[in-house]
Design a protein around this motif. Structure first.
Motif, PDB file in Angstrom:
ATOM      1  N   GLN A   1      16.170 -27.730 -12.947  1.00  9.01           N
ATOM      2  CA  GLN A   1      17.316 -26.843 -12.736  1.00  9.01           C
ATOM      3  C   GLN A   1      16.936 -25.389 -12.513  1.00  9.01           C
ATOM      4  OE1 GLN A   1      20.395 -28.009 -12.228  1.00  9.01           O
ATOM      5  NE2 GLN A   1      19.449 -30.001 -12.435  1.00  9.01           N
ATOM      6  N   LEU A   2      15.867 -24.934 -13.136  1.00 10.38           N
ATOM      7  CA  LEU A   2      15.404 -23.556 -12.967  1.00 10.38           C
ATOM      8  C   LEU A   2      13.980 -23.604 -12.425  1.00 10.38           C
ATOM      9  CD1 LEU A   2      16.615 -21.633 -16.140  1.00 10.38           C
ATOM     10  CD2 LEU A   2      17.036 -20.973 -13.791  1.00 10.38           C
ATOM     11  N   PRO A   3      13.798 -23.368 -11.132  1.00  8.37           N
ATOM     12  CA  PRO A   3      12.462 -23.454 -10.550  1.00  8.37           C
ATOM     13  C   PRO A   3      11.420 -22.597 -11.283  1.00  8.37           C
ATOM     14  CG  PRO A   3      14.099 -23.295  -8.816  1.00  8.37           C
ATOM     15  CD  PRO A   3      14.828 -23.097 -10.120  1.00  8.37           C
ATOM     16  N   SER A   4      11.835 -21.466 -11.827  1.00  7.88           N
ATOM     17  CA  SER A   4      10.878 -20.597 -12.525  1.00  7.88           C
ATOM     18  C   SER A   4      10.324 -21.250 -13.796  1.00  7.88           C
ATOM     19  CB  SER A   4      11.519 -19.252 -12.868  1.00  7.88           C
ATOM     20  OG  SER A   4      12.591 -19.415 -13.776  1.00  7.88           O
ATOM     21  N   LEU A   5      11.008 -22.286 -14.311  1.00  8.14           N
ATOM     22  CA  LEU A   5      10.552 -22.949 -15.536  1.00  8.14           C
ATOM     23  C   LEU A   5       9.780 -24.242 -15.268  1.00  8.14           C
ATOM     24  CD1 LEU A   5      13.599 -22.461 -17.919  1.00  8.14           C
ATOM     25  CD2 LEU A   5      11.553 -21.042 -17.671  1.00  8.14           C
ATOM     26  N   GLU A   6       9.696 -24.652 -14.011  1.00 10.65           N
ATOM     27  CA  GLU A   6       8.988 -25.900 -13.711  1.00 10.65           C
ATOM     28  C   GLU A   6       7.527 -25.879 -14.164  1.00 10.65           C
ATOM     29  OE1 GLU A   6       9.663 -27.633  -9.833  1.00 10.65           O
ATOM     30  OE2 GLU A   6      11.769 -27.033  -9.909  1.00 10.65           O
ATOM     31  N   PRO A   7       6.783 -24.758 -14.012  1.00  9.70           N
ATOM     32  CA  PRO A   7       5.403 -24.756 -14.517  1.00  9.70           C
ATOM     33  C   PRO A   7       5.339 -25.021 -16.023  1.00  9.70           C
ATOM     34  CG  PRO A   7       5.730 -22.901 -13.032  1.00  9.70           C
ATOM     35  CD  PRO A   7       7.089 -23.515 -13.277  1.00  9.70           C
TER      36      PRO A   7
ATOM     37  N   PHE B   1       7.481 -26.852 -17.826  1.00 11.79           N
ATOM     38  CA  PHE B   1       7.729 -28.277 -18.048  1.00 11.79           C
ATOM     39  C   PHE B   1       6.500 -29.109 -17.697  1.00 11.79           C
ATOM     40  CE2 PHE B   1      12.279 -27.200 -18.172  1.00 11.79           C
ATOM     41  CZ  PHE B   1      12.723 -28.066 -19.154  1.00 11.79           C
ATOM     42  N   ARG B   2       5.756 -28.733 -16.636  1.00 14.61           N
ATOM     43  CA  ARG B   2       4.541 -29.475 -16.277  1.00 14.61           C
ATOM     44  C   ARG B   2       3.518 -29.432 -17.408  1.00 14.61           C
ATOM     45  NH1 ARG B   2       5.505 -27.323 -11.052  1.00 14.61           N
ATOM     46  NH2 ARG B   2       4.048 -25.608 -11.415  1.00 14.61           N
ATOM     47  N   GLU B   3       3.452 -28.306 -18.107  1.00 13.24           N
ATOM     48  CA  GLU B   3       2.504 -28.175 -19.217  1.00 13.24           C
ATOM     49  C   GLU B   3       2.838 -29.110 -20.373  1.00 13.24           C
ATOM     50  OE1 GLU B   3      -0.405 -26.408 -19.217  1.00 13.24           O
ATOM     51  OE2 GLU B   3       0.137 -26.146 -17.111  1.00 13.24           O
ATOM     52  N   PHE B   4       4.106 -29.448 -20.532  1.00 14.06           N
ATOM     53  CA  PHE B   4       4.519 -30.333 -21.619  1.00 14.06           C
ATOM     54  C   PHE B   4       3.872 -31.713 -21.495  1.00 14.06           C
ATOM     55  CE2 PHE B   4       8.886 -28.065 -22.225  1.00 14.06           C
ATOM     56  CZ  PHE B   4       8.232 -26.919 -22.624  1.00 14.06           C
ATOM     57  N   TYR B   5       3.457 -32.089 -20.274  1.00 17.32           N
ATOM     58  CA  TYR B   5       2.807 -33.376 -20.052  1.00 17.32           C
ATOM     59  C   TYR B   5       1.313 -33.324 -20.367  1.00 17.32           C
ATOM     60  CZ  TYR B   5       7.088 -34.815 -17.709  1.00 17.32           C
ATOM     61  OH  TYR B   5       8.391 -35.123 -17.433  1.00 17.32           O
ATOM     62  N   LYS B   6       0.790 -32.129 -20.658  1.00 15.77           N
ATOM     63  CA  LYS B   6      -0.643 -31.949 -20.905  1.00 15.77           C
ATOM     64  C   LYS B   6      -0.955 -31.526 -22.337  1.00 15.77           C
ATOM     65  CE  LYS B   6      -1.106 -29.899 -16.305  1.00 15.77           C
ATOM     66  NZ  LYS B   6      -1.425 -28.630 -15.643  1.00 15.77           N
ATOM     67  N   ILE B   7      -0.081 -30.718 -22.920  1.00 15.30           N
ATOM     68  CA  ILE B   7      -0.361 -30.093 -24.219  1.00 15.30           C
ATOM     69  C   ILE B   7      -0.057 -31.071 -25.350  1.00 15.30           C
ATOM     70  CG2 ILE B   7       0.361 -28.235 -25.784  1.00 15.30           C
ATOM     71  CD1 ILE B   7       0.755 -26.474 -23.303  1.00 15.30           C
ATOM     72  N   ARG B   8      -0.928 -31.046 -26.353  1.00 15.18           N
ATOM     73  CA  ARG B   8      -0.776 -31.931 -27.508  1.00 15.18           C
ATOM     74  C   ARG B   8      -0.299 -31.137 -28.727  1.00 15.18           C
ATOM     75  NH1 ARG B   8      -2.695 -36.867 -27.298  1.00 15.18           N
ATOM     76  NH2 ARG B   8      -3.848 -37.507 -25.470  1.00 15.18           N
ATOM     77  N   TYR B   9       0.481 -31.839 -29.555  1.00 13.28           N
ATOM     78  CA  TYR B   9       0.908 -31.313 -30.848  1.00 13.28           C
ATOM     79  C   TYR B   9       0.748 -32.449 -31.842  1.00 13.28           C
ATOM     80  CZ  TYR B   9       3.930 -29.604 -34.589  1.00 13.28           C
ATOM     81  OH  TYR B   9       4.429 -29.210 -35.811  1.00 13.28           O
ATOM     82  N   GLN B  10       0.007 -32.206 -32.891  1.00 18.14           N
ATOM     83  CA  GLN B  10      -0.272 -33.226 -33.914  1.00 18.14           C
ATOM     84  C   GLN B  10      -0.750 -34.540 -33.288  1.00 18.14           C
ATOM     85  OE1 GLN B  10       3.177 -33.454 -36.502  1.00 18.14           O
ATOM     86  NE2 GLN B  10       2.654 -31.506 -37.482  1.00 18.14           N
ATOM     87  N   GLY B  11      -1.641 -34.411 -32.295  1.00 14.49           N
ATOM     88  CA  GLY B  11      -2.286 -35.575 -31.699  1.00 14.49           C
ATOM     89  C   GLY B  11      -1.531 -36.286 -30.600  1.00 14.49           C
ATOM     90  N   LYS B  12      -0.309 -35.858 -30.298  1.00 14.93           N
ATOM     91  CA  LYS B  12       0.477 -36.514 -29.252  1.00 14.93           C
ATOM     92  C   LYS B  12       0.868 -35.506 -28.171  1.00 14.93           C
ATOM     93  CE  LYS B  12       4.097 -38.537 -31.076  1.00 14.93           C
ATOM     94  NZ  LYS B  12       5.126 -39.186 -31.921  1.00 14.93           N
TER      95      LYS B  12
END
Length: 193
Positions: free
Chosen positions: A88-94, A96-107
């Motif tokens: 919905q907000l193109p400026s936030l797409e980068p 959201f992409r990071e959420f698929y890479k970054i881990r928190y408590q092993g996941k």
């Protein structure tokens, strides 16, 4: 009027009227990074993404957009987005992409049930009263038990915002860089509240 009088007169609720959303946009415009001098950004912090009334209403149809009201005026807000609003907000797409890479408590972050917190903003006349924490907590309470984490990003140069977020329990999960600069991805584990 004492600080306690002011605090007791502030109410927190989900934005529900066009006037609420218009006031959010007005407060956002006053605090956009491009509306402030570099000195003001360093001293007061800033917000980055720009929203319209229509987009805010769309966001509110999926998850509450919490506002702080003082004498019927929006003096603070915490916007929230679900993962379904990734495009919905193109400026936030980068981010959201990071959420698929970054881990928190092993996941990986996307393995959790999460909402995106922020942007959060408090009118300059009401800063230092703990409203940021109250806005985030109201959002977590209104969002209900459907979520485990609140995730957002903070510009590395927005030192004040990072300090306030860490004070209320956000943890740095990772960093990334996009065309706009360097960012911390921060996580608040709302299962702990």
């Amino acid at each position: 009027m004492t600080t306690q009088d002011i605090l007791s007169a502030i109410t927190y609720q989900a934005a529900s009227t066009t006037e609420h959303f218009e006031q959010i946009v007005a407060l956002q415009n006053q605090n956009l990074y491009k509306s402030l001098t570099p000195e003001e950004q360093d001293q007061q912090g800033f917000v980055f993404a720009e929203h319209t009334v229509e987009l805010l209403q769309q966001m509110a149809s999926q998850i509450p957009q919490v506002i702080a009201l003082y004498k019927n005026k929006v003096i603070g807000y915490n916007l929230a987005m679900t993962a379904a609003m990734e495009k919905q907000l193109p400026s936030l797409e980068p981010m959201f992409r990071e959420f698929y890479k970054i881990r928190y408590q092993g996941k990986i972050l996307t393995a959790y049930k999460f909402f995106v917190g922020g942007q959060v903003c408090v009118d300059k006349d009401f800063r230092g009263l703990g409203l940021l924490s109250k806005l985030y907590n109201a959002t977590a309470n209104l969002a209900g038990d459907d979520y485990e984490l609140c995730i957002t990003e903070i510009a590395v140069r927005n030192v004040n915002s990072l300090k306030v977020h860490q004070k209320m329990g956000f943890e740095i999960a990772g960093t990334h860089r996009d065309e706009f600069g360097d960012w911390y991805v921060v996580v608040w584990d709302i299962r702990k509240i």
